[in-house]
Write a protein that holds these residues in place. Structure first.
Motif, PDB file in Angstrom:
ATOM      1  N   VAL A 115       0.850  -1.195   0.000  1.00  0.00           N
ATOM      2  CA  VAL A 115       0.000   0.000   0.000  1.00  0.00           C
ATOM      3  C   VAL A 115       0.882   1.241   0.000  1.00  0.00           C
ATOM      4  O   VAL A 115       2.032   1.213   0.458  1.00  0.00           O
ATOM      5  CB  VAL A 115      -0.941   0.018   1.232  1.00  0.00           C
ATOM      6  CG1 VAL A 115      -1.951  -1.108   1.147  1.00  0.00           C
ATOM      7  CG2 VAL A 115      -0.145  -0.056   2.529  1.00  0.00           C
ATOM      8  N   ASN A 116       0.335   2.329  -0.522  1.00  0.00           N
ATOM      9  CA  ASN A 116       1.057   3.597  -0.599  1.00  0.00           C
ATOM     10  C   ASN A 116       0.939   4.376   0.710  1.00  0.00           C
ATOM     11  O   ASN A 116       0.168   3.996   1.605  1.00  0.00           O
ATOM     12  CB  ASN A 116       0.489   4.427  -1.756  1.00  0.00           C
ATOM     13  CG  ASN A 116       0.792   3.812  -3.100  1.00  0.00           C
ATOM     14  OD1 ASN A 116       1.874   3.267  -3.319  1.00  0.00           O
ATOM     15  ND2 ASN A 116      -0.173   3.899  -4.020  1.00  0.00           N
ATOM     16  N   PRO A 117       1.688   5.479   0.856  1.00  0.00           N
ATOM     17  CA  PRO A 117       1.604   6.277   2.082  1.00  0.00           C
ATOM     18  C   PRO A 117       0.174   6.759   2.346  1.00  0.00           C
ATOM     19  O   PRO A 117      -0.582   7.053   1.429  1.00  0.00           O
ATOM     20  CB  PRO A 117       2.547   7.457   1.797  1.00  0.00           C
ATOM     21  CG  PRO A 117       3.521   6.925   0.802  1.00  0.00           C
ATOM     22  CD  PRO A 117       2.734   5.978  -0.056  1.00  0.00           C
ATOM     23  N   GLY A 118      -0.179   6.829   3.630  1.00  0.00           N
ATOM     24  CA  GLY A 118      -1.513   7.276   4.032  1.00  0.00           C
ATOM     25  C   GLY A 118      -2.111   6.341   5.062  1.00  0.00           C
ATOM     26  O   GLY A 118      -1.407   5.522   5.667  1.00  0.00           O
ATOM     27  N   ILE A 119      -3.429   6.464   5.291  1.00  0.00           N
ATOM     28  CA  ILE A 119      -4.131   5.628   6.259  1.00  0.00           C
ATOM     29  C   ILE A 119      -4.821   4.473   5.537  1.00  0.00           C
ATOM     30  O   ILE A 119      -5.388   4.639   4.457  1.00  0.00           O
ATOM     31  CB  ILE A 119      -5.156   6.454   7.076  1.00  0.00           C
ATOM     32  CG1 ILE A 119      -5.754   5.599   8.186  1.00  0.00           C
ATOM     33  CG2 ILE A 119      -6.205   7.059   6.172  1.00  0.00           C
ATOM     34  CD1 ILE A 119      -6.571   6.419   9.184  1.00  0.00           C
ATOM     35  N   HIS A 120      -4.753   3.272   6.139  1.00  0.00           N
ATOM     36  CA  HIS A 120      -5.319   2.071   5.518  1.00  0.00           C
ATOM     37  C   HIS A 120      -5.926   1.189   6.612  1.00  0.00           C
ATOM     38  O   HIS A 120      -5.662   1.375   7.811  1.00  0.00           O
ATOM     39  CB  HIS A 120      -4.237   1.291   4.757  1.00  0.00           C
ATOM     40  CG  HIS A 120      -3.537   2.100   3.719  1.00  0.00           C
ATOM     41  ND1 HIS A 120      -4.027   2.271   2.447  1.00  0.00           N
ATOM     42  CD2 HIS A 120      -2.369   2.806   3.784  1.00  0.00           C
ATOM     43  CE1 HIS A 120      -3.191   3.024   1.752  1.00  0.00           C
ATOM     44  NE2 HIS A 120      -2.172   3.365   2.543  1.00  0.00           N
ATOM     45  N   PHE A 121      -6.744   0.206   6.202  1.00  0.00           N
ATOM     46  CA  PHE A 121      -7.386  -0.723   7.139  1.00  0.00           C
ATOM     47  C   PHE A 121      -6.862  -2.136   6.900  1.00  0.00           C
ATOM     48  O   PHE A 121      -6.475  -2.495   5.778  1.00  0.00           O
ATOM     49  CB  PHE A 121      -8.909  -0.688   6.972  1.00  0.00           C
ATOM     50  CG  PHE A 121      -9.523   0.619   7.364  1.00  0.00           C
ATOM     51  CD1 PHE A 121      -9.908   0.843   8.686  1.00  0.00           C
ATOM     52  CD2 PHE A 121      -9.705   1.626   6.430  1.00  0.00           C
ATOM     53  CE1 PHE A 121     -10.474   2.045   9.051  1.00  0.00           C
ATOM     54  CE2 PHE A 121     -10.258   2.829   6.799  1.00  0.00           C
ATOM     55  CZ  PHE A 121     -10.644   3.046   8.115  1.00  0.00           C
TER      56      PHE A 121
END
Length: 295
Positions: free
Chosen positions: A55-61
């Motif tokens: 996944v790329n930078p940032g918020i994820h679940f």
């Protein structure tokens, strides 16, 4: 009544305890459902320790208590190596070399699966090939060429390393030779040679300046001689022209005299000083004398 109040209080306490237990259990689970990836990194999501996706930078679940996340830096990294080698003339040398490299974003998951992370990739793949390329190139140059033409050695290392790293999910660039450490004896000889060269250059400059000054004097003398020659030529030409003019005038005058006898009389009259001649020679052999008494 007291017993009822006591029972109600016990129930409330049990309810509070239950809520606290639920909060303690549920809240971490809720917190574990999301995660963040810092800028300049790629997140590798693992499920039961198996890498699944990136996944790329940032918020994820993610799935709490099942999934875990590791980050791989995709910004430019720099590796430095201090390597002992030798020059073309078998002189020992120590070089400090650095290389910049970057993990390709789209291939971060593949790199993680194959090598387990950046540290393992550096130790097992990049560093050995970097050292090998450097040690293959440095011995092809003499110490003097290595110092004066460092860019050529860098280009050789870069070309060889790129060939070795072809097919790996990284980009290699900007190789630099940070420092070259040669034996002190050789450095002393270089200093002596440079000093002698500087003295020779100074002597060459002095001779060139002397030649320039001598040439300047020659040019000055030549210019003066050329000036005198030009003056003499001009004077001679002036004299020649005057002579031609005078000759032309005499010729013209002679022609005029021959053509008109009265001009002779006019010329005599113009040249007479007003005195009679003392002696007149006749046609015979007896001279005619002036018998007038002198006052």
């Amino acid at each position: 009544m007291y017993e009822q109040d006591q029972a109600a209080a016990v129930k409330r306490i049990k309810r509070y305890i239950t809520l606290a237990i639920v909060a303690v259990v549920v809240f971490p689970i809720l917190l574990g459902t999301f995660f963040t990836v810092e800028e300049g990194h790629i997140g590798i999501v693992k499920r039961f320790s198996e890498a699944k996706y990136q996944v790329n930078p940032g918020i994820h679940f993610k799935v709490p208590m099942i999934d875990s996340v590791e980050e791989i830096e995709v910004r430019t990294r720099k590796n430095e190596e201090n390597m002992a080698s030798s020059t073309a003339e078998q002189m020992p040398v120590t070089v400090a070399v650095s290389v910049n490299w970057t993990v390709e974003r789209s291939s971060a998951l593949d790199l993680f699966k194959q090598y387990g992370g950046l540290t393992q990739f550096e130790q097992r793949i990049l560093d050995p090939r970097f050292r090998s390329a450097t040690k293959d190139i440095i011995p092809k140059y003499t110490a003097e060429a290595l110092i004066q033409d460092r860019a050529a050695a860098i280009a050789g290392i870069e070309r060889l390393l790129m060939d070795e790293m072809e097919g790996f999910p990284v980009t290699v660039d900007n190789i630099q030779i940070e420092n070259i450490q040669l034996p002190q004896k050789y450095l002393n000889s270089i200093e002596t040679k440079q000093t002698e060269k500087n003295l020779a250059d100074a002597e060459q400059h002095r001779l060139a300046r002397q030649n320039l000054e001598a040439q300047r004097d020659v040019n000055t003398a030549k210019a003066k001689a050329d000036g005198i020659t030009l003056v003499a030529i001009a004077e001679a030409e002036s004299t020649r022209i005057k002579g031609i003019a005078e000759a032309s005038a005499i010729t013209a005058k002679a022609k005029a005299l021959n053509g008109n006898p009265l001009i002779i009389k006019l010329t005599e009259a113009q040249n007479w000083d007003g005195k009679l001649p003392h002696t007149i020679l006749g046609g015979g052999s007896t001279p005619i004398l002036d018998m007038r008494s002198k006052s």
